[in-house]
Write an enzyme that holds these catalytic residues in place. Structure first.
Site, PDB file in Angstrom:
ATOM      1  N   HIS A   1      11.513  26.376  14.338  1.00 41.32           N
ATOM      2  CA  HIS A   1      11.879  25.484  15.442  1.00 41.32           C
ATOM      3  C   HIS A   1      13.084  24.700  14.952  1.00 41.32           C
ATOM      4  O   HIS A   1      12.975  23.993  13.952  1.00 41.32           O
ATOM      5  CB  HIS A   1      10.740  24.536  15.784  1.00 41.32           C
ATOM      6  CG  HIS A   1       9.431  25.243  16.072  1.00 41.32           C
ATOM      7  ND1 HIS A   1       8.554  25.626  15.060  1.00 41.32           N
ATOM      8  CD2 HIS A   1       8.865  25.654  17.228  1.00 41.32           C
ATOM      9  CE1 HIS A   1       7.488  26.205  15.616  1.00 41.32           C
ATOM     10  NE2 HIS A   1       7.655  26.234  16.933  1.00 41.32           N
TER      11      HIS A   1
ATOM     12  N   TYR B   1      10.617  20.329  19.064  1.00 44.90           N
ATOM     13  CA  TYR B   1      10.176  19.239  19.931  1.00 44.90           C
ATOM     14  C   TYR B   1      10.768  17.889  19.541  1.00 44.90           C
ATOM     15  O   TYR B   1      11.020  17.035  20.388  1.00 44.90           O
ATOM     16  CB  TYR B   1       8.646  19.099  19.834  1.00 44.90           C
ATOM     17  CG  TYR B   1       7.837  20.123  20.555  1.00 44.90           C
ATOM     18  CD1 TYR B   1       7.972  20.326  21.921  1.00 44.90           C
ATOM     19  CD2 TYR B   1       6.873  20.864  19.876  1.00 44.90           C
ATOM     20  CE1 TYR B   1       7.191  21.248  22.589  1.00 44.90           C
ATOM     21  CE2 TYR B   1       6.084  21.785  20.528  1.00 44.90           C
ATOM     22  CZ  TYR B   1       6.238  21.978  21.895  1.00 44.90           C
ATOM     23  OH  TYR B   1       5.460  22.878  22.550  1.00 44.90           O
TER      24      TYR B   1
ATOM     25  N   THR C   1      14.374  26.205  24.740  1.00 44.64           N
ATOM     26  CA  THR C   1      13.558  25.089  24.277  1.00 44.64           C
ATOM     27  C   THR C   1      12.205  25.594  23.803  1.00 44.64           C
ATOM     28  O   THR C   1      11.766  26.685  24.159  1.00 44.64           O
ATOM     29  CB  THR C   1      13.303  24.069  25.399  1.00 44.64           C
ATOM     30  OG1 THR C   1      12.413  24.650  26.378  1.00 44.64           O
ATOM     31  CG2 THR C   1      14.587  23.641  26.078  1.00 44.64           C
ATOM     32  N   ASP C   2      11.532  24.758  23.008  1.00 42.06           N
ATOM     33  CA  ASP C   2      10.108  24.963  22.829  1.00 42.06           C
ATOM     34  C   ASP C   2       9.439  24.615  24.160  1.00 42.06           C
ATOM     35  O   ASP C   2      10.052  24.024  25.056  1.00 42.06           O
ATOM     36  CB  ASP C   2       9.572  24.082  21.699  1.00 42.06           C
ATOM     37  CG  ASP C   2       8.311  24.638  21.065  1.00 42.06           C
ATOM     38  OD1 ASP C   2       7.629  25.457  21.721  1.00 42.06           O
ATOM     39  OD2 ASP C   2       7.983  24.247  19.936  1.00 42.06           O
ATOM     40  N   TRP C   3       8.198  24.989  24.304  1.00 45.26           N
ATOM     41  CA  TRP C   3       7.525  24.867  25.599  1.00 45.26           C
ATOM     42  C   TRP C   3       7.250  23.394  25.939  1.00 45.26           C
ATOM     43  O   TRP C   3       6.612  22.676  25.181  1.00 45.26           O
ATOM     44  CB  TRP C   3       6.244  25.671  25.565  1.00 45.26           C
ATOM     45  CG  TRP C   3       6.374  27.106  25.982  1.00 45.26           C
ATOM     46  CD1 TRP C   3       5.554  27.775  26.847  1.00 45.26           C
ATOM     47  CD2 TRP C   3       7.366  28.080  25.588  1.00 45.26           C
ATOM     48  NE1 TRP C   3       5.974  29.080  27.018  1.00 45.26           N
ATOM     49  CE2 TRP C   3       7.087  29.294  26.261  1.00 45.26           C
ATOM     50  CE3 TRP C   3       8.480  28.033  24.753  1.00 45.26           C
ATOM     51  CZ2 TRP C   3       7.857  30.444  26.114  1.00 45.26           C
ATOM     52  CZ3 TRP C   3       9.252  29.177  24.599  1.00 45.26           C
ATOM     53  CH2 TRP C   3       8.936  30.358  25.268  1.00 45.26           C
TER      54      TRP C   3
END
Length: 323
Positions: free
Chosen positions: A170, A216, A247-249
């Site tokens: 990430h 995040y 993006t991350d979720w």
């Protein structure tokens, strides 16, 4: 075909049309849609149990020849409602110090990805083992950025060997469990570049992943999914990355400190984080949140060129893995 019905994406793929001309024919609503996913996990556009879809999420986009791109959780194999292989965790793979073995292992996953109807494996995870209580450490490789980068590059080469895509994650500095989705990672530029970004840099230089996922957390006060310095200045400018950034979720909402007129999706697109995943809130409303186009046409607001630039980043990925 080109003509009265406009340019199709296959025309760009086969050299009969220019990508900029294709992007120029997309409406504002289509530009908005191509910058986000299909709102939910387990999208009806893909294999059962998928993590989400992006690309051809509107019928009008599919009519232009843009298929949906299907994402699948990883990284230790494919997570779908189907039989799939389970492979060792990232930390154990890194203990082998064997990049050839890792690449061959992920070639098996690449074949399954293709066979099961998915296009993007959401992995490898390549954050640094900084905090021993980080709940994602099992996915990550090491506390050493060089080993991390080399292992990750081997994974990416294996995953992409069958025409699909990896998605290293990430990006960046998501190294703790406590408030993982809202913490602010504060660090010097030297520590950032020599430890926390180095694995990503090696992976990108050695294997050219087609997707990258942001983190995040904030990095020195700026959310990863809005971070222009990371995603445009360093990732694209310094490292020459040409792929798609997602993006991350479920990202955090925020106003732009530099451009008070914009927030959320406009802020994200300006940073060249191309796709919001899965496309909506945890309780999806199945409609745009309105923030991408809210500042369009206003001083210092989002521009048509920025939206078309993001569309081109996504469309290049679509052509590469689906056409």
């Amino acid at each position: 075909m080109t003509g009265d019905k406009g340019i199709k994406l296959i025309d760009v793929k086969e050299g009969r049309a220019d990508m900029k001309d294709f992007a120029a024919q997309l409406s504002l609503d289509e530009l908005e849609a191509i910058s986000r996913g299909d709102y939910t996990m387990d999208s009806k556009l893909g294999a059962k149990g998928n993590a989400g879809a992006f690309g051809g999420v509107l019928q009008s986009l599919r009519d232009k020849g843009i298929p949906p791109i299907i994402t699948t959780d990883g990284p230790s194999g494919i997570r779908l409602i189907a039989s799939c292989s389970l492979i060792p965790i990232g930390t154990l793979l890194a203990c082998s110090f064997n990049t050839e073995l890792i690449e061959e292992t992920y070639k098996v996953i690449a074949g399954e990805l293709k066979d099961r109807g998915s296009n993007v494996l959401l992995g490898p995870g390549i954050n640094i083992h900084r905090n021993p209580l980080c709940g994602r450490n099992f996915e990550y490789f090491s506390e050493d950025p060089y080993l991390t980068g080399k292992m990750a590059a081997a994974c990416v080469r294996g995953i992409q060997s069958e025409g699909g895509s990896a998605c290293p994650k990430h990006f960046a500095c998501n190294n703790q469990e406590y408030k993982r989705t809202e913490c602010d990672s504060r660090l010097s530029e030297r520590a950032l570049r020599e430890i926390y970004l180095k694995g990503f840099e090696i992976c990108i230089n050695d294997s050219k992943p087609k997707n990258i996922m942001t983190s995040y957390n904030k990095i020195n006060g700026v959310w990863g999914h809005y971070n222009y310095d990371l995603c445009t200045t360093i990732l694209r400018g310094e490292w020459g990355y040409e792929g798609n950034v997602m993006t991350d979720w479920w990202m955090k909402s925020s106003k732009s400190p530099e451009f008070p007129i914009m927030c959320d999706q406009a802020y994200r697109v300006r940073a060249q984080v191309d796709v919001l995943m899965p496309g909506g809130d945890r309780i999806p409303k199945h409609k745009p949140d309105g923030t991408l186009l809210a500042s369009y046409g206003k001083p210092l607001g989002i521009t048509l060129g920025e939206m078309q630039r993001t569309a081109i980043n996504v469309l290049n990925l679509v052509m590469d893995v689906k056409l």
